[in-house]
Design a protein around this motif. Structure first.
Motif, PDB file in Angstrom:
ATOM      1  N   THR A  80       0.622 -51.784  39.660  1.00 13.10           N
ATOM      2  CA  THR A  80      -0.206 -52.838  40.247  1.00 13.10           C
ATOM      3  C   THR A  80       0.701 -53.895  40.868  1.00 13.10           C
ATOM      4  OG1 THR A  80      -0.250 -54.164  38.231  1.00 13.10           O
ATOM      5  CG2 THR A  80      -2.001 -52.488  38.493  1.00 13.10           C
ATOM      6  N   GLN A  81       0.143 -54.660  41.778  1.00 15.73           N
ATOM      7  CA  GLN A  81       0.913 -55.722  42.427  1.00 15.73           C
ATOM      8  C   GLN A  81       1.388 -56.733  41.388  1.00 15.73           C
ATOM      9  OE1 GLN A  81      -1.038 -57.469  45.798  1.00 15.73           O
ATOM     10  NE2 GLN A  81       0.357 -59.204  45.885  1.00 15.73           N
ATOM     11  N   ARG A  82       0.534 -57.056  40.441  1.00 14.80           N
ATOM     12  CA  ARG A  82       0.876 -58.021  39.395  1.00 14.80           C
ATOM     13  C   ARG A  82       2.047 -57.522  38.542  1.00 14.80           C
ATOM     14  NH1 ARG A  82      -2.154 -59.311  34.017  1.00 14.80           N
ATOM     15  NH2 ARG A  82      -1.344 -61.373  33.568  1.00 14.80           N
ATOM     16  N   MET A  83       2.017 -56.240  38.153  1.00 12.70           N
ATOM     17  CA  MET A  83       3.082 -55.677  37.318  1.00 12.70           C
ATOM     18  C   MET A  83       4.395 -55.606  38.093  1.00 12.70           C
ATOM     19  SD  MET A  83       4.252 -54.638  34.492  1.00 12.70           S
ATOM     20  CE  MET A  83       2.830 -54.501  33.456  1.00 12.70           C
ATOM     21  N   LEU A  84       4.339 -55.213  39.357  1.00 16.98           N
ATOM     22  CA  LEU A  84       5.554 -55.155  40.164  1.00 16.98           C
ATOM     23  C   LEU A  84       6.171 -56.547  40.274  1.00 16.98           C
ATOM     24  CD1 LEU A  84       7.595 -53.671  41.922  1.00 16.98           C
ATOM     25  CD2 LEU A  84       6.000 -53.906  43.849  1.00 16.98           C
ATOM     26  N   THR A  85       5.344 -57.543  40.516  1.00 16.05           N
ATOM     27  CA  THR A  85       5.829 -58.925  40.596  1.00 16.05           C
ATOM     28  C   THR A  85       6.485 -59.343  39.287  1.00 16.05           C
ATOM     29  OG1 THR A  85       4.120 -59.492  42.199  1.00 16.05           O
ATOM     30  CG2 THR A  85       5.135 -61.323  40.999  1.00 16.05           C
ATOM     31  N   LYS A  86       5.832 -59.031  38.169  1.00 19.62           N
ATOM     32  CA  LYS A  86       6.355 -59.397  36.843  1.00 19.62           C
ATOM     33  C   LYS A  86       7.706 -58.736  36.576  1.00 19.62           C
ATOM     34  CE  LYS A  86       4.973 -59.163  31.958  1.00 19.62           C
ATOM     35  NZ  LYS A  86       5.969 -58.327  31.334  1.00 19.62           N
ATOM     36  N   GLN A  87       7.803 -57.435  36.845  1.00 18.56           N
ATOM     37  CA  GLN A  87       9.042 -56.713  36.590  1.00 18.56           C
ATOM     38  C   GLN A  87      10.169 -57.220  37.491  1.00 18.56           C
ATOM     39  OE1 GLN A  87       9.013 -53.414  34.187  1.00 18.56           O
ATOM     40  NE2 GLN A  87       8.008 -55.302  33.588  1.00 18.56           N
ATOM     41  N   LEU A  88       9.857 -57.492  38.771  1.00 17.63           N
ATOM     42  CA  LEU A  88      10.870 -58.023  39.688  1.00 17.63           C
ATOM     43  C   LEU A  88      11.335 -59.411  39.260  1.00 17.63           C
ATOM     44  CD1 LEU A  88       9.379 -56.782  43.072  1.00 17.63           C
ATOM     45  CD2 LEU A  88      11.622 -56.149  42.126  1.00 17.63           C
ATOM     46  N   ARG A  89      10.420 -60.246  38.782  1.00 15.79           N
ATOM     47  CA  ARG A  89      10.799 -61.587  38.306  1.00 15.79           C
ATOM     48  C   ARG A  89      11.740 -61.489  37.106  1.00 15.79           C
ATOM     49  NH1 ARG A  89       5.029 -64.489  38.833  1.00 15.79           N
ATOM     50  NH2 ARG A  89       5.167 -64.972  41.031  1.00 15.79           N
ATOM     51  N   GLU A  90      11.429 -60.572  36.183  1.00 20.68           N
ATOM     52  CA  GLU A  90      12.294 -60.407  35.014  1.00 20.68           C
ATOM     53  C   GLU A  90      13.680 -59.918  35.424  1.00 20.68           C
ATOM     54  OE1 GLU A  90      10.298 -57.986  32.080  1.00 20.68           O
ATOM     55  OE2 GLU A  90       8.609 -59.372  31.944  1.00 20.68           O
ATOM     56  N   LEU A  91      13.746 -58.989  36.370  1.00 23.84           N
ATOM     57  CA  LEU A  91      15.039 -58.511  36.859  1.00 23.84           C
ATOM     58  C   LEU A  91      15.792 -59.627  37.584  1.00 23.84           C
ATOM     59  CD1 LEU A  91      13.971 -54.968  38.123  1.00 23.84           C
ATOM     60  CD2 LEU A  91      15.583 -55.442  36.262  1.00 23.84           C
ATOM     61  N   GLU A  92      15.057 -60.464  38.306  1.00 24.59           N
ATOM     62  CA  GLU A  92      15.678 -61.597  38.992  1.00 24.59           C
ATOM     63  C   GLU A  92      16.192 -62.624  37.980  1.00 24.59           C
ATOM     64  OE1 GLU A  92      14.585 -64.810  42.519  1.00 24.59           O
ATOM     65  OE2 GLU A  92      12.983 -63.599  41.635  1.00 24.59           O
ATOM     66  N   ASP A  93      15.404 -62.909  36.949  1.00 28.09           N
ATOM     67  CA  ASP A  93      15.821 -63.852  35.909  1.00 28.09           C
ATOM     68  C   ASP A  93      17.061 -63.363  35.167  1.00 28.09           C
ATOM     69  OD1 ASP A  93      13.731 -65.522  36.553  1.00 28.09           O
ATOM     70  OD2 ASP A  93      12.450 -64.860  34.889  1.00 28.09           O
ATOM     71  N   SER A  94      17.213 -62.032  35.068  1.00 26.55           N
ATOM     72  CA  SER A  94      18.376 -61.440  34.395  1.00 26.55           C
ATOM     73  C   SER A  94      19.613 -61.427  35.290  1.00 26.55           C
ATOM     74  CB  SER A  94      18.069 -60.006  33.973  1.00 26.55           C
ATOM     75  OG  SER A  94      17.003 -59.980  33.068  1.00 26.55           O
ATOM     76  N   GLY A  95      19.441 -61.756  36.563  1.00 25.54           N
ATOM     77  CA  GLY A  95      20.576 -61.752  37.485  1.00 25.54           C
ATOM     78  C   GLY A  95      20.896 -60.381  38.032  1.00 25.54           C
ATOM     79  N   ILE A  96      19.957 -59.441  37.920  1.00 28.57           N
ATOM     80  CA  ILE A  96      20.182 -58.068  38.372  1.00 28.57           C
ATOM     81  C   ILE A  96      19.689 -57.869  39.804  1.00 28.57           C
ATOM     82  CG2 ILE A  96      19.486 -55.666  37.931  1.00 28.57           C
ATOM     83  CD1 ILE A  96      19.558 -56.376  34.944  1.00 28.57           C
ATOM     84  N   VAL A  97      18.620 -58.573  40.155  1.00 27.57           N
ATOM     85  CA  VAL A  97      18.009 -58.458  41.479  1.00 27.57           C
ATOM     86  C   VAL A  97      17.981 -59.831  42.119  1.00 27.57           C
ATOM     87  CG1 VAL A  97      15.799 -58.017  42.647  1.00 27.57           C
ATOM     88  CG2 VAL A  97      16.609 -56.437  40.907  1.00 27.57           C
ATOM     89  N   THR A  98      18.165 -59.849  43.429  1.00 22.93           N
ATOM     90  CA  THR A  98      18.047 -61.099  44.177  1.00 22.93           C
ATOM     91  C   THR A  98      16.844 -60.993  45.110  1.00 22.93           C
ATOM     92  OG1 THR A  98      19.195 -62.696  45.548  1.00 22.93           O
ATOM     93  CG2 THR A  98      19.629 -60.413  46.035  1.00 22.93           C
ATOM     94  N   ARG A  99      16.159 -62.108  45.265  1.00 14.30           N
ATOM     95  CA  ARG A  99      14.946 -62.179  46.080  1.00 14.30           C
ATOM     96  C   ARG A  99      15.232 -63.099  47.260  1.00 14.30           C
ATOM     97  NH1 ARG A  99      10.246 -65.859  45.647  1.00 14.30           N
ATOM     98  NH2 ARG A  99       8.390 -64.680  46.238  1.00 14.30           N
ATOM     99  N   THR A 100      14.968 -62.604  48.469  1.00 12.51           N
ATOM    100  CA  THR A 100      15.179 -63.401  49.673  1.00 12.51           C
ATOM    101  C   THR A 100      13.841 -63.565  50.380  1.00 12.51           C
ATOM    102  OG1 THR A 100      17.380 -62.435  49.896  1.00 12.51           O
ATOM    103  CG2 THR A 100      16.511 -63.594  51.818  1.00 12.51           C
ATOM    104  N   VAL A 101      13.424 -64.823  50.571  1.00 13.86           N
ATOM    105  CA  VAL A 101      12.157 -65.127  51.244  1.00 13.86           C
ATOM    106  C   VAL A 101      12.468 -65.572  52.672  1.00 13.86           C
ATOM    107  CG1 VAL A 101      10.072 -66.533  51.206  1.00 13.86           C
ATOM    108  CG2 VAL A 101      11.161 -65.844  49.053  1.00 13.86           C
ATOM    109  N   PHE A 102      11.787 -64.950  53.637  1.00 10.11           N
ATOM    110  CA  PHE A 102      11.958 -65.312  55.039  1.00 10.11           C
ATOM    111  C   PHE A 102      10.751 -66.142  55.472  1.00 10.11           C
ATOM    112  CE2 PHE A 102      14.390 -61.482  54.360  1.00 10.11           C
ATOM    113  CZ  PHE A 102      15.575 -61.758  55.025  1.00 10.11           C
ATOM    114  N   PRO A 103      10.997 -67.299  56.089  1.00 10.29           N
ATOM    115  CA  PRO A 103       9.893 -68.184  56.488  1.00 10.29           C
ATOM    116  C   PRO A 103       9.202 -67.707  57.772  1.00 10.29           C
ATOM    117  CG  PRO A 103      11.976 -69.165  57.086  1.00 10.29           C
ATOM    118  CD  PRO A 103      12.287 -67.875  56.392  1.00 10.29           C
ATOM    119  N   VAL A 104       8.488 -66.605  57.660  1.00  6.80           N
ATOM    120  CA  VAL A 104       7.759 -66.053  58.805  1.00  6.80           C
ATOM    121  C   VAL A 104       6.316 -65.807  58.382  1.00  6.80           C
ATOM    122  CG1 VAL A 104       9.790 -64.989  59.864  1.00  6.80           C
ATOM    123  CG2 VAL A 104       8.444 -63.693  58.202  1.00  6.80           C
TER     124      VAL A 104
END
Length: 140
Positions: free
Chosen positions: A55-79
Motif C-alpha cells: 500500500t502507499q501508506r506502508m511504502l511511505t512508512k518503510q521508506l521513512r524508517e530507512l531514511e531515518d536509519s541513514g540507509i536511504v536518501t529522499r530528494t524532493v523536487f519543487p515541481v
C-alpha cells in the motif's frame, strides 16, 4: 507472544547479526533495498509499481524508517506534480553484498509453485519443505 526484534536488540548490544537485522526488519525493506541496488535512484511511483502488493501508506512508512536509519536518501523536487526520488546513501550501498547474497540464496533454495513457497535442501533437491508465515506457525 514474542517481542519484536527491535526490542530484543537492546538486550543483545554485542550481537552484530541482531543489530544488522534491526535495520532490515520489516516485510518490505529488503525488497525496497534490492530494487534501489539493482535499479539505482527510483521515484516513489516506480517503487510502488515494482512492489505491486504494497500500500502507499506502508511504502511511505518503510521508506521513512530507512531514511531515518541513514540507509536511504529522499530528494524532493519543487515541481508540479511533486517528484520525489529515493536513492541509497553510502551506508545503504554497503548493504549491497548482504542483499545480493540473500537474492542468490533464494534463487538456489526457494521455489514458488501454486501459490506456495518451498525451501529446497542443497543436498537433496527433491526434498522440499513448505515455508510458512510466522502467523501460520503459531496457529498450527
Amino acid at each position: 507472544m514474542s517481542r519484536p526484534r527491535a526490542k530484543l536488540t537492546n538486550n543483545f548490544p554485542g550481537c552484530p547479526v541482531e543489530s544488522t537485522l534491526s535495520f532490515l526488519d520489516g516485510k518490505w525493506k529488503g525488497v525496497i533495498l534490492y530494487h534501489l541496488i539493482t535499479c539505482g535512484t527510483l521515484r516513489f511511483s516506480e517503487l510502488q509499481r515494482k512492489l505491486q502488493s504494497i500500500t502507499q501508506r506502508m511504502l511511505t512508512k518503510q521508506l521513512r524508517e530507512l531514511e531515518d536509519s541513514g540507509i536511504v536518501t529522499r530528494t524532493v523536487f519543487p515541481v508540479v506534480p511533486p517528484r520525489v526520488d529515493y536513492s541509497l546513501t553510502s551506508l545503504g550501498l554497503s548493504l549491497e553484498p548482504v542483499i545480493l547474497a540473500l537474492e542468490q540464496w533464494g534463487q538456489r533454495h526457494v521455489v514458488c509453485r501454486n501459490g506456495a513457497k518451498y525451501a529446497v535442501a542443497p543436498d537433496d533437491p527433491s526434498k522440499e519443505v513448505e515455508l510458512k508465515r510466522p502467523e501460520e506457525l503459531t496457529a498450527a
